[in-house]
Motif scaffolding. Structure first.
Motif, PDB file in Angstrom:
ATOM      1  N   PRO A 117      61.058 -10.831  59.107  1.00 31.15           N
ATOM      2  CA  PRO A 117      61.586 -12.200  59.058  1.00 31.15           C
ATOM      3  C   PRO A 117      63.108 -12.253  58.857  1.00 31.15           C
ATOM      4  O   PRO A 117      63.736 -13.269  59.166  1.00 31.15           O
ATOM      5  N   LEU A 118      63.693 -11.175  58.344  1.00 32.17           N
ATOM      6  CA  LEU A 118      65.135 -11.150  58.094  1.00 32.17           C
ATOM      7  C   LEU A 118      65.924 -10.748  59.338  1.00 32.17           C
ATOM      8  O   LEU A 118      67.154 -10.814  59.336  1.00 32.17           O
ATOM      9  N   GLY A 119      65.217 -10.289  60.370  1.00 29.83           N
ATOM     10  CA  GLY A 119      65.899  -9.794  61.563  1.00 29.83           C
ATOM     11  C   GLY A 119      66.114  -8.299  61.459  1.00 29.83           C
ATOM     12  O   GLY A 119      67.213  -7.840  61.151  1.00 29.83           O
ATOM     13  N   CYS A 120      65.064  -7.534  61.667  1.00 29.50           N
ATOM     14  CA  CYS A 120      65.162  -6.070  61.569  1.00 29.50           C
ATOM     15  C   CYS A 120      65.867  -5.552  62.812  1.00 29.50           C
ATOM     16  O   CYS A 120      65.392  -5.731  63.940  1.00 29.50           O
ATOM     17  N   GLU A 121      66.996  -4.892  62.627  1.00 25.61           N
ATOM     18  CA  GLU A 121      67.863  -4.495  63.729  1.00 25.61           C
ATOM     19  C   GLU A 121      67.505  -3.129  64.312  1.00 25.61           C
ATOM     20  O   GLU A 121      67.171  -2.991  65.486  1.00 25.61           O
ATOM     21  N   ARG A 122      67.557  -2.082  63.478  1.00 27.95           N
ATOM     22  CA  ARG A 122      67.363  -0.722  63.973  1.00 27.95           C
ATOM     23  C   ARG A 122      67.002   0.189  62.818  1.00 27.95           C
ATOM     24  O   ARG A 122      67.346  -0.080  61.662  1.00 27.95           O
ATOM     25  N   VAL A 123      66.335   1.302  63.132  1.00 26.18           N
ATOM     26  CA  VAL A 123      65.941   2.284  62.125  1.00 26.18           C
ATOM     27  C   VAL A 123      66.504   3.646  62.521  1.00 26.18           C
ATOM     28  O   VAL A 123      66.322   4.098  63.654  1.00 26.18           O
ATOM     29  N   LEU A 124      67.201   4.283  61.589  1.00 29.87           N
ATOM     30  CA  LEU A 124      67.725   5.633  61.772  1.00 29.87           C
ATOM     31  C   LEU A 124      67.008   6.551  60.791  1.00 29.87           C
ATOM     32  O   LEU A 124      66.797   6.186  59.631  1.00 29.87           O
ATOM     33  N   ARG A 125      66.658   7.775  61.235  1.00 29.93           N
ATOM     34  CA  ARG A 125      65.944   8.699  60.347  1.00 29.93           C
ATOM     35  C   ARG A 125      66.453  10.127  60.525  1.00 29.93           C
ATOM     36  O   ARG A 125      66.909  10.514  61.607  1.00 29.93           O
ATOM     37  N   ALA A 126      66.348  10.881  59.442  1.00 29.16           N
ATOM     38  CA  ALA A 126      66.688  12.300  59.464  1.00 29.16           C
ATOM     39  C   ALA A 126      65.840  12.995  58.410  1.00 29.16           C
ATOM     40  O   ALA A 126      65.310  12.350  57.490  1.00 29.16           O
ATOM     41  N   THR A 127      65.699  14.298  58.539  1.00 33.88           N
ATOM     42  CA  THR A 127      64.962  15.085  57.548  1.00 33.88           C
ATOM     43  C   THR A 127      65.865  16.179  57.004  1.00 33.88           C
ATOM     44  O   THR A 127      66.589  16.840  57.758  1.00 33.88           O
ATOM     45  N   TYR A 128      65.808  16.354  55.678  1.00 33.00           N
ATOM     46  CA  TYR A 128      66.594  17.357  54.964  1.00 33.00           C
ATOM     47  C   TYR A 128      65.657  18.344  54.282  1.00 33.00           C
ATOM     48  O   TYR A 128      64.472  18.062  54.077  1.00 33.00           O
ATOM     49  N   THR A 129      66.215  19.481  53.888  1.00 26.09           N
ATOM     50  CA  THR A 129      65.513  20.416  53.021  1.00 26.09           C
ATOM     51  C   THR A 129      66.425  20.774  51.860  1.00 26.09           C
ATOM     52  O   THR A 129      67.650  20.630  51.950  1.00 26.09           O
ATOM     53  N   ASP A 130      65.829  21.208  50.753  1.00 25.93           N
ATOM     54  CA  ASP A 130      66.634  21.577  49.593  1.00 25.93           C
ATOM     55  C   ASP A 130      67.165  23.004  49.760  1.00 25.93           C
ATOM     56  O   ASP A 130      66.886  23.685  50.746  1.00 25.93           O
ATOM     57  N   ALA A 131      67.954  23.454  48.798  1.00 28.88           N
ATOM     58  CA  ALA A 131      68.622  24.760  48.908  1.00 28.88           C
ATOM     59  C   ALA A 131      67.641  25.923  48.929  1.00 28.88           C
ATOM     60  O   ALA A 131      67.955  26.991  49.458  1.00 28.88           O
ATOM     61  N   THR A 132      66.450  25.739  48.368  1.00 33.36           N
ATOM     62  CA  THR A 132      65.456  26.804  48.371  1.00 33.36           C
ATOM     63  C   THR A 132      64.534  26.746  49.578  1.00 33.36           C
ATOM     64  O   THR A 132      63.672  27.613  49.741  1.00 33.36           O
ATOM     65  N   ALA A 133      64.694  25.734  50.416  1.00 34.63           N
ATOM     66  CA  ALA A 133      63.830  25.522  51.585  1.00 34.63           C
ATOM     67  C   ALA A 133      62.361  25.422  51.195  1.00 34.63           C
ATOM     68  O   ALA A 133      61.481  25.806  51.952  1.00 34.63           O
ATOM     69  N   SER A 134      62.096  24.894  49.992  1.00 40.86           N
ATOM     70  CA  SER A 134      60.710  24.736  49.545  1.00 40.86           C
ATOM     71  C   SER A 134      60.257  23.280  49.601  1.00 40.86           C
ATOM     72  O   SER A 134      59.064  23.004  49.473  1.00 40.86           O
ATOM     73  N   SER A 135      61.185  22.356  49.787  1.00 40.34           N
ATOM     74  CA  SER A 135      60.813  20.953  49.929  1.00 40.34           C
ATOM     75  C   SER A 135      61.520  20.360  51.136  1.00 40.34           C
ATOM     76  O   SER A 135      62.581  20.839  51.554  1.00 40.34           O
ATOM     77  N   VAL A 136      60.923  19.319  51.689  1.00 37.24           N
ATOM     78  CA  VAL A 136      61.513  18.598  52.820  1.00 37.24           C
ATOM     79  C   VAL A 136      61.492  17.113  52.499  1.00 37.24           C
ATOM     80  O   VAL A 136      60.568  16.631  51.829  1.00 37.24           O
ATOM     81  N   ILE A 137      62.508  16.389  52.963  1.00 36.29           N
ATOM     82  CA  ILE A 137      62.649  14.967  52.646  1.00 36.29           C
ATOM     83  C   ILE A 137      63.086  14.217  53.892  1.00 36.29           C
ATOM     84  O   ILE A 137      64.140  14.521  54.462  1.00 36.29           O
ATOM     85  N   THR A 138      62.290  13.258  54.330  1.00 31.93           N
ATOM     86  CA  THR A 138      62.681  12.379  55.434  1.00 31.93           C
ATOM     87  C   THR A 138      63.331  11.132  54.850  1.00 31.93           C
ATOM     88  O   THR A 138      62.755  10.472  53.980  1.00 31.93           O
ATOM     89  N   VAL A 139      64.525  10.820  55.317  1.00 32.82           N
ATOM     90  CA  VAL A 139      65.254   9.644  54.845  1.00 32.82           C
ATOM     91  C   VAL A 139      65.403   8.659  56.000  1.00 32.82           C
ATOM     92  O   VAL A 139      65.457   9.050  57.172  1.00 32.82           O
ATOM     93  N   GLY A 140      65.443   7.382  55.671  1.00 37.77           N
ATOM     94  CA  GLY A 140      65.571   6.351  56.691  1.00 37.77           C
ATOM     95  C   GLY A 140      66.571   5.292  56.281  1.00 37.77           C
ATOM     96  O   GLY A 140      66.712   4.972  55.094  1.00 37.77           O
TER      97      GLY A 140
END
Length: 304
Positions: A157-180
């Motif tokens: 209802p607010l006027g959703c324009e666009r979505v950008l996403r990327a995925t990161y990993t931590d320094a130990t490469a034991s976790s992954v995180i998708t950000v938007g």
């Protein structure tokens, strides 16, 4: 007849190249010296939208200004009507608010999703964190493929324009995180209302994961989502989301919002691994980065 020369000896065969060793994620919190693999060509060359050269933009603006001069009286009259119709009690937009709406196509990828993102004090016990970008998706329209159902219902209802996403990993490469980053056309008042207790209001509205073939996020899917956070800062027309999980592909039966996963006394695997800290910490860092980028754009606009 003179004796014939002996034929040359055949060259020895080239030694076989050893097969590359398979990557085995390290236990959380243990450094191994492992460096995440570089992004695939499609990710490193992706531009969310082409960034115009400022000189070209200046020439275009000058041409547009000449065209507008012919209708200056009409434009001035309309501006007067708009100002008169505006609510005098309506709060002014924060600095950079209008510029932030356009960052999804005006800013380069690395400005919105840095290749390396430091997180001082972002881990359990205020431990430092560093995240490395391993996947970038092209910008996408607002849809269930890239947004959780509840969030999509809230921002449409607010006027959703666009979505950008990327995925990161931590320094130990034991976790992954998708950000938007979800860009909207919301005004300052609507944005402030949207952000009030957003994660709690959305309930179990876990953001989708973004996997990446040939990266440590290759097995990061819906079943691997462990903790998440969603935030709508009052001074930016953007919703920032993050969802974290284990890089080894293990499934999680009950994903937890970051405020619960970071609560004291929790002993489950998600809490002990720091995945709640990862989700909330990277969200806060991206908010700050976006705020700085928008404010800089506003100051540059004033100079021009």
């Amino acid at each position: 007849m003179p004796p014939q020369a002996a034929p040359p000896a055949p060259a020895p065969p080239a030694p076989a190249r050893p097969a590359p060793a398979a990557f085995v994620p390290a236990p959380y919190g243990r450094t191994t010296g492992y460096a995440p693999p570089p992004e695939a060509l499609v990710e490193t060359t992706t531009r969310l939208r082409p960034v115009r050269d400022r000189r070209s933009a200046g020439r275009t603006a000058a041409a547009a200004a000449c065209a507008v001069l012919g209708s200056g009286l009409i434009g001035g009259a309309l501006a007067g009507v708009w100002l008169a119709a505006s609510d005098p009690g309506k709060p002014a937009e924060p600095v950079g608010y209008a510029e932030a709406r356009e960052l999804w196509h005006n800013a380069p990828v690395d400005a919105l999703f840095p290749r390396t993102l430091p997180g001082p004090g972002a881990g359990p016990g205020a431990a430092d964190r560093t995240w490395t970008r391993i996947v970038v998706a092209p910008d996408a329209p607002c849809s269930p493929a890239v947004l959780a159902k509840g969030l999509l219902t809230a921002v449409e209802p607010l006027g959703c324009e666009r979505v950008l996403r990327a995925t990161y990993t931590d320094a130990t490469a034991s976790s992954v995180i998708t950000v938007g980053l979800v860009f909207t056309r919301a005004d300052a008042t609507a944005q402030r209302t949207l952000g009030e207790g957003l994660t709690a209001r959305l309930g179990q509205d876990v953001p989708p994961a973004l996997s990446g073939p040939s990266t440590v996020a290759a097995r990061f899917g819906d079943r691997q989502r462990a903790s998440w956070w969603t935030s709508a800062p009052a001074d930016l027309p953007v919703v920032v989301t993050a969802v974290s999980g284990f890089a080894d592909g293990r499934a999680v039966d009950a994903p937890q919002p970051a405020d619960k996963a970071t609560a004291k006394g929790r002993t489950d695997a998600v809490a002990q691994s720091g995945l709640g800290h990862e989700a909330k910490g990277i969200t806060e860092r991206l908010e700050r980065l976006l705020r700085t980028t928008a404010t800089t754009a506003a100051k540059e606009k004033e100079v021009r």
